[in-house]
Design a protein around this motif. Structure first.
Motif, PDB file in Angstrom:
ATOM      1  N   SER A 421      40.860  50.058  41.609  1.00  0.00           N
ATOM      2  CA  SER A 421      40.602  48.701  41.280  1.00  0.00           C
ATOM      3  C   SER A 421      41.858  48.014  41.767  1.00  0.00           C
ATOM      4  CB  SER A 421      40.491  48.500  39.828  1.00  0.00           C
ATOM      5  OG  SER A 421      41.624  49.089  39.217  1.00  0.00           O
ATOM      6  N   VAL A 448      31.526  45.298  46.738  1.00  0.00           N
ATOM      7  CA  VAL A 448      31.811  45.585  45.104  1.00  0.00           C
ATOM      8  C   VAL A 448      32.925  44.941  44.694  1.00  0.00           C
ATOM      9  CG1 VAL A 448      30.281  47.194  45.333  1.00  0.00           C
ATOM     10  CG2 VAL A 448      32.582  47.731  45.439  1.00  0.00           C
ATOM     11  N   PRO A 450      36.021  43.039  42.965  1.00  0.00           N
ATOM     12  CA  PRO A 450      35.521  41.753  42.284  1.00  0.00           C
ATOM     13  C   PRO A 450      36.591  40.731  42.583  1.00  0.00           C
ATOM     14  CG  PRO A 450      36.873  43.491  41.201  1.00  0.00           C
ATOM     15  CD  PRO A 450      36.384  44.096  42.554  1.00  0.00           C
ATOM     16  N   ASP A 451      37.797  40.971  43.077  1.00  0.00           N
ATOM     17  CA  ASP A 451      38.584  40.019  43.777  1.00  0.00           C
ATOM     18  C   ASP A 451      39.190  40.407  45.174  1.00  0.00           C
ATOM     19  OD1 ASP A 451      38.855  38.385  41.137  1.00  0.00           O
ATOM     20  OD2 ASP A 451      39.754  40.486  40.462  1.00  0.00           O
TER      21      ASP A 451
END
Length: 938
Positions: A421, A448, A450-451
């Motif tokens: 992540s 995929v 998120p940021d």
């Protein structure tokens, strides 16, 4: 010293510091029980941590544990029980543990002494250092009457938990609440500013310090020196340092480190030298900074002197970790990897930075096996495990060397350790997959996320461009424009390679306009990329126009961009002319220049110029560069001077696989398959796809099925048979060795058929007189969606010529351009003349040549002469021969022989005798033919 708020009431501190009002968005901090505590944000992203592992320097210490150095209150304790509880609170603060601090907190509540500020302050700090920042915030809110020390404790807790914006919010609230402040308050607030990069607010706090008369505090001055440097204002940092009345070791360390932080390693070393002149003894921080500065400058000698000084002062590299880590980086970056490993092995205690520095050292010095050995050793050590910096050090190595298996292993490790992540890790993973040609894997990671930051977008756009997915790169770039309003030079450099063909010319021009709009018009790297783009799009004029506009500041890289672009796009004469202009402009050349111009000479068959460049490379000592040597081998191979190529290869002392491939290819190209196979047998490296392709070509020339099968087995064992060039070479080899069925089986079993494989199969059927099957394969090729190339039609027309399929051949020739988008070239014209000539339609072939829109090459006339010889048409033959004698006065032996045979066939003995005399006078000799037999072939 405590200053009343009355004296600073007129300062609009909230306006300057940009404090959010109580009605704005809040940041949530989790408590230990899972609930959330809300704080007003100074910057919503200020809690993000920045990893700076590779700089082996201790951080400035005012931000952490500053509260422990402050003056504490003198309070009278009313009873022994109260005193015992306070001692218990202080004891728990020494070794913070969440369960212990909760127990002590309960005891404090039970006896009712939470309002005692010394007790509540210690509890607040203990909660923070035990990792429960949310409870610190809750406790702060429960205390109604707060003094300066309590406010300072809360700000310290924010800084220690890297919530720098929250610390500044508390400072603003403290000022508005008229709680007063001291120099410690300012130190804490200032130490939070570099991490939020708010230079203006730092100047406000500096002014406040001056107005309050607190600049005699060395802690405060040191904090200001550090703050200005970390906010990028090195000049103010130096002025602050020069204005200090009393400089301690921390002051010197702050300015030394500040210069290094602002990419001024020369100044850093100068301050280090001045510190010694002032009588201040360096510590491990000073030494580490000075060694890091030497590393940045590549000054191994200076670094070794500082190493010796450190040992003299008692800072042995084995016992001082930061000092040793700096030394590992110094020796690694300066190429002395043995010294770096000696320092590493001598360390008594190693931290994660030590391991990462050693891994990075091996990786940067190209020592792949040692890199992964140290990683394995690190994992076995147990006490310290790889972190995100380890991962992002290994991934670029895997990307650069296309180590897909190792890259996937690192990816798996990152997933297991929950590092997947981390934005830096994901960006590195995408870059690795894209450079290993695994676009789908990179796309999955990107989709995929998120940021995403700008690096994420740039990485994927660049990956698409480098993998030939121009449309995808341009689509993603347009999506980026709608996603954010700021871009970088990297964005421009990522999208420009997608404009690599005339079809992208319009888009490329718009990118050029965008590049000017963003203010990159004076950036040489951007200009070079734009020039390269114009060449790829076929607009040489625009590229040369750009080059002339920057003539006042042009450097070697600018000329190289044009020369390289012209060479890669087949504009060899323009590349050679540009090189001559470069020499006249008195701009120095480098290795890249020579590699491209030498390649140009090989393609243009400029033997004299190529030899002059060889001499130039030896004169300028660039002839020792392996890339120049490989270019020379390739050039001599194309010139047919195989002995010169072998001489260059033999004189080189540092061959790589590319050198062997160039030499094997040179033998193969010059129809010397025997020596190509001999070179392959003594190869010092593990072959790659290029090696296998060249050796298969040699086997094809010699018709050596036995060796071809062995090479095929090798290719199959290592998975090379999936390569499009090798699969095509295998089809050619088996076909030429008389094994058409095996060739067809290989072709049918290909999971994805490249255009090279289709071309080889068409040629194979034509070679074996199966024209119908060749045409059938061509039709299958079109149905599969594969676009034919010039080679496709050369093979198809050659098949039609040999099998007498004149009508079919003429149809394909006349529909090449309009139906299939392939423009006829000389080879196609030769096939047509040969086809008409073989069928006896000599007049029609002659008319075909006369009606050609371009000037016929000698090969076209040669095909007609050969047909006249075959059919005994002396009239046309003599006319064509005269034309060829004028076009190629030094390459006429074959033409003389054809005309001589025609005279003999027609009974023109006197003309034949005269022609023989001319041949003898000119000392022309036709090369003798030969046959080969491979004894014991299967």
């Amino acid at each position: 010293m405590c200053l009343s708020t009355q004296s600073v009431r007129k300062i609009p501190i909230a306006a300057f510091l940009g404090r959010a009002s109580s009605t704005q968005h809040r940041i949530s901090y989790p408590n230990a029980n899972g609930t959330s505590q809300h704080l007003l944000p100074f910057q919503s992203h200020s809690c993000n941590s920045n990893h700076k592992h590779f700089l082996p320097i201790k951080p400035f210490s005012t931000a952490f544990h500053l509260f422990d150095k402050m003056l504490h209150r003198e309070q009278t304790l009313e009873n022994t029980r109260f005193c015992d509880v306070l001692d218990l609170v202080k004891l728990s603060a020494m070794k913070p543990n969440i369960m212990t601090v909760k127990t002590v907190h309960s005891l404090v509540l039970r006896i009712g002494v939470l309002s005692h500020l010394a007790t509540s302050t210690s509890l607040l700090i203990t909660y923070s250092r035990a990792g429960d920042f949310g409870s610190s915030v809750s406790l702060f809110g429960e205390i109604l009457y707060k003094d300066v020390i309590f406010w300072n404790a809360m700000m310290t807790a924010c800084v220690e938990n890297r919530c720098f914006g929250a610390a500044l919010d508390f400072f603003v609230e403290m000022m508005e609440g008229r709680s007063g402040f001291d120099s410690g308050t300012l130190v804490i607030a200032i130490s939070a500013l570099p991490n939020t990069n708010r230079l203006i607010q730092g100047r406000v706090l500096h002014s406040l310090s001056v107005k309050a008369g607190m600049l005699l505090d060395s802690f405060l001055c040191n904090a200001l020196v550090d703050m200005y440097a970390k906010c990028g204002d090195l000049r103010s940092s130096e002025h602050m340092f020069e204005g200090m009345h009393c400089r301690d070791l921390v002051s010197w360390n702050s300015v030394i480190r500040g210069c290094l932080y602002n990419k001024s390693p020369e100044k850093s070393l100068l301050y280090f030298k001045n510190m010694a002149f002032c009588g201040k003894q360096a510590d491990d921080v000073s030494l580490s900074c000075a060694i890091a500065a030497s590393t940045c400058l590549g000054e191994l000698g200076i670094g070794q002197v500082i190493h010796g000084l450190g040992i003299k002062l008692g800072y042995e590299e084995g016992s001082h970790i930061s000092f040793a880590n700096s030394l590992i980086s110094l020796y690694s970056q300066c190429g002395d990897i043995e010294a770096a490993e000696t320092v590493f092995r001598g360390m008594v205690h190693k931290d994660v930075i030590s391991w990462n520095s050693m891994i990075n050292g091996f990786a940067s010095n190209g020592m792949i096996f040692e890199t992964f050995d140290v990683l394995h050793e690190m994992q076995l050590a147990g006490s310290i495990q790889p972190d995100t910096v380890t991962v992002v050090t290994l991934l670029p190595l895997c990307a650069e060397l296309i180590l897909l298996r190792e890259g996937r292993s690192v990816h798996g490790f990152a997933v297991r350790r929950s590092m997947d992540s981390d934005l830096l890790v994901v960006n590195s993973l995408m870059d690795m997959y894209l450079k290993c040609n695994k676009v789908n894997a990179a796309e999955n990671l990107f989709n995929v996320m998120p940021d995403r930051d700008l690096v994420s977008w740039n990485t994927v756009i660049s990956g698409y461009s480098q993998n030939g997915l121009s449309r995808e790169a341009q689509t993603l770039f347009k999506e980026l424009l709608s996603w954010c309003s700021h871009w970088s030079l990297s964005t421009l450099l990522a999208i420009l390679p997608s404009c690599g063909s005339p079809e992208s010319f319009k888009f490329g021009k718009s990118i050029h306009c965008w590049h000017l709009k963003l203010g990159f018009s004076n950036n040489m790297l951007a200009i070079n990329s734009v020039m390269f783009m114009y060449i790829n799009c076929g607009d040489l004029k625009a590229s040369l126009s750009l080059l002339s506009r920057i003539s006042a500041v042009e450097d070697t890289a600018c000329w190289n961009a044009v020369i390289t672009g012209c060479t890669q796009n087949g504009h060899f004469w323009k590349a050679f002319e540009t090189f001559n202009l470069m020499r006249k402009s008195h701009v120095g050349h480098d290795t890249i220049t020579l590699v491209n111009v030498i390649s140009t000479c090989g393609n243009l068959e400029l033997a004299v110029e190529g030899k002059l460049l060889h001499g130039l490379s030896c004169k300028t000592l660039e002839g020792t560069d392996i890339r120049v040597q490989n270019a020379l081998i390739t050039m001599y191979g194309r010139l047919g001077e195989i002995e010169s190529a072998k001489s260059v290869f033999g004189l080189s002392s540092n061959h790589n696989l590319c050198s062997w491939n160039c030499m094997i290819s040179a033998f193969s190209q010059n129809k010397d398959g025997k020596r190509a196979l001999e070179m392959f047998c003594i190869l010092d490296f593990e072959p790659n796809e290029i090696t296998i392709s060249s050796v298969l070509s040699a086997c094809t020339q010699l018709g050596l099925l036995r060796y071809g099968k062995q090479v095929h087995a090798y290719a199959f064992r290592f998975g090379f048979q999936r390569n499009s060039f090798i699969s095509a070479a295998l089809v050619d080899m088996y076909s030429n060795c008389g094994r058409l069925l095996i060739a067809f089986q290989i072709f049918q079993n290909l999971p994805e058929k490249s255009v090279a494989a289709w071309n080889s199969m068409i040629s194979a059927f034509g070679f074996h007189n199966n024209g119908e099957k060749a045409i059938e394969v061509f039709n299958q090729m079109i149905e599969s969606g594969t676009s034919p190339t010039k080679s496709t039609f050369i093979n198809l027309l050659s098949t039609c010529s040999h099998l007498g399929l004149v009508d079919e051949g003429q149809w394909y020739y006349h529909h090449m351009l309009d139906e299939f988008g392939v423009e006829p070239i000389t080879e196609h014209h030769i096939c047509m003349v040969d086809m008409l000539g073989r069928s006896g339609r000599l007049d029609e072939a002659y008319e075909f040549i006369k009606k050609m829109s371009i000037r016929p090459e000698p090969g076209v006339w040669g095909a007609l002469l050969s047909a006249c010889n075959y059919h005994g048409d002396l009239e046309i033959g003599r006319e064509v021969a005269e034309i060829l004698f004028r076009l190629e006065p030094y390459n006429v032996v074959g033409y003389y022989v054809s005309l001589f045979n025609m005279y003999v066939a027609a009974g023109r003995w006197s003309d034949a005798a005269e022609l023989r005399r001319i041949i003898q006078d000119k000392r022309l000799k036709k090369p003798a033919g030969y046959s080969l037999i491979d004894v014991g072939c299967g």
